[in-house]
Design a protein around this motif. Structure first.
Motif, short mmCIF file in Angstrom:
data_model
loop_
_atom_site.label_atom_id
_atom_site.label_comp_id
_atom_site.label_asym_id
_atom_site.label_seq_id
_atom_site.Cartn_x
_atom_site.Cartn_y
_atom_site.Cartn_z
N THR A 298 -0.11 4.04 3.30
CA THR A 298 0.37 4.84 2.18
C THR A 298 0.05 4.12 0.89
OG1 THR A 298 2.52 3.75 2.27
CG2 THR A 298 2.31 5.82 3.49
N GLY A 299 -0.15 4.88 -0.14
CA GLY A 299 -0.39 4.28 -1.45
C GLY A 299 -1.59 3.36 -1.42
N LYS A 300 -1.48 2.28 -2.14
CA LYS A 300 -2.55 1.29 -2.20
C LYS A 300 -2.41 0.34 -1.02
CE LYS A 300 -4.23 0.00 -6.25
NZ LYS A 300 -4.32 -0.76 -7.50
N SER A 301 -3.14 0.62 0.01
CA SER A 301 -3.10 -0.23 1.21
C SER A 301 -4.52 -0.59 1.60
CB SER A 301 -2.44 0.50 2.37
OG SER A 301 -2.49 -0.30 3.53
N ARG A 302 -4.69 -1.84 1.98
CA ARG A 302 -5.99 -2.28 2.46
C ARG A 302 -6.03 -2.29 3.99
NH1 ARG A 302 -7.84 -7.33 -1.07
NH2 ARG A 302 -9.79 -6.81 -0.02
N ALA A 303 -4.96 -1.85 4.60
CA ALA A 303 -4.90 -1.81 6.06
C ALA A 303 -5.88 -0.78 6.59
CB ALA A 303 -3.48 -1.48 6.51
#
Length: 146
Positions: free
Chosen positions: A81-86
């Motif tokens: 969600t949102g800003k995730s680098r996952a």
């Protein structure tokens, strides 16, 4: 006036409580805490950019050992969600993600054990292994910044 002030204060308290951080934000904060409080300060000593102090290094290694598992608790299913680098591979390859996490945590435990002995050459090697295990997991499970 007192009722208005009371209402404003209650609203100010309630707004942050109503806004829960997303799993991505919580993970990011936990990783940053680990890096800033322990891993990077140890790295300064390992890279000889700061003096090596056995007691301080041992304390930082123990702090990292305490903090290391925390970010991994915040990867619930489909929590991109949102800003995730996952990367989605975290959830599509959970056994590999868990195996990489376990290798990382073992290397952190080893660094803490080696730090107690105070052998700087062994410490540098153990620190390097932790760094390599971070990279291995990031290469597989961390994407570019969005």
């Amino acid at each position: 006036m007192n009722k208005t002030l009371t209402a404003l204060l209650l609203a100010a308290i309630a707004i942050p409580a109503a806004h829960a951080d997303t799993p991505a934000e919580i993970r990011s904060q936990a990783f940053k805490k680990m890096l800033l409080q322990s891993f990077e300060p140890m790295g300064m000593a390992v890279r000889e950019r700061a003096p090596y102090d056995k007691a301080k290094f041992e304390q930082q290694a123990e702090a990292m050992k305490t903090l290391a598992a925390e970010p991994f608790k915040h990867f619930p299913a489909n929590s991109i969600t949102g800003k995730s680098r996952a990367k989605p591979e975290i959830w599509s390859q959970p056994a590999k993600f868990q195996a990489d996490r376990d290798v990382f945590l073992k290397s952190v435990d080893n660094l803490a054990a080696v730090a107690k002995a105070g052998d700087l050459a062994a410490i540098k090697k153990a620190y390097g292994q932790v760094a390599q295990n971070c990279k291995t997991c990031h290469d597989s499970f961390r994407g570019p910044e969005k």
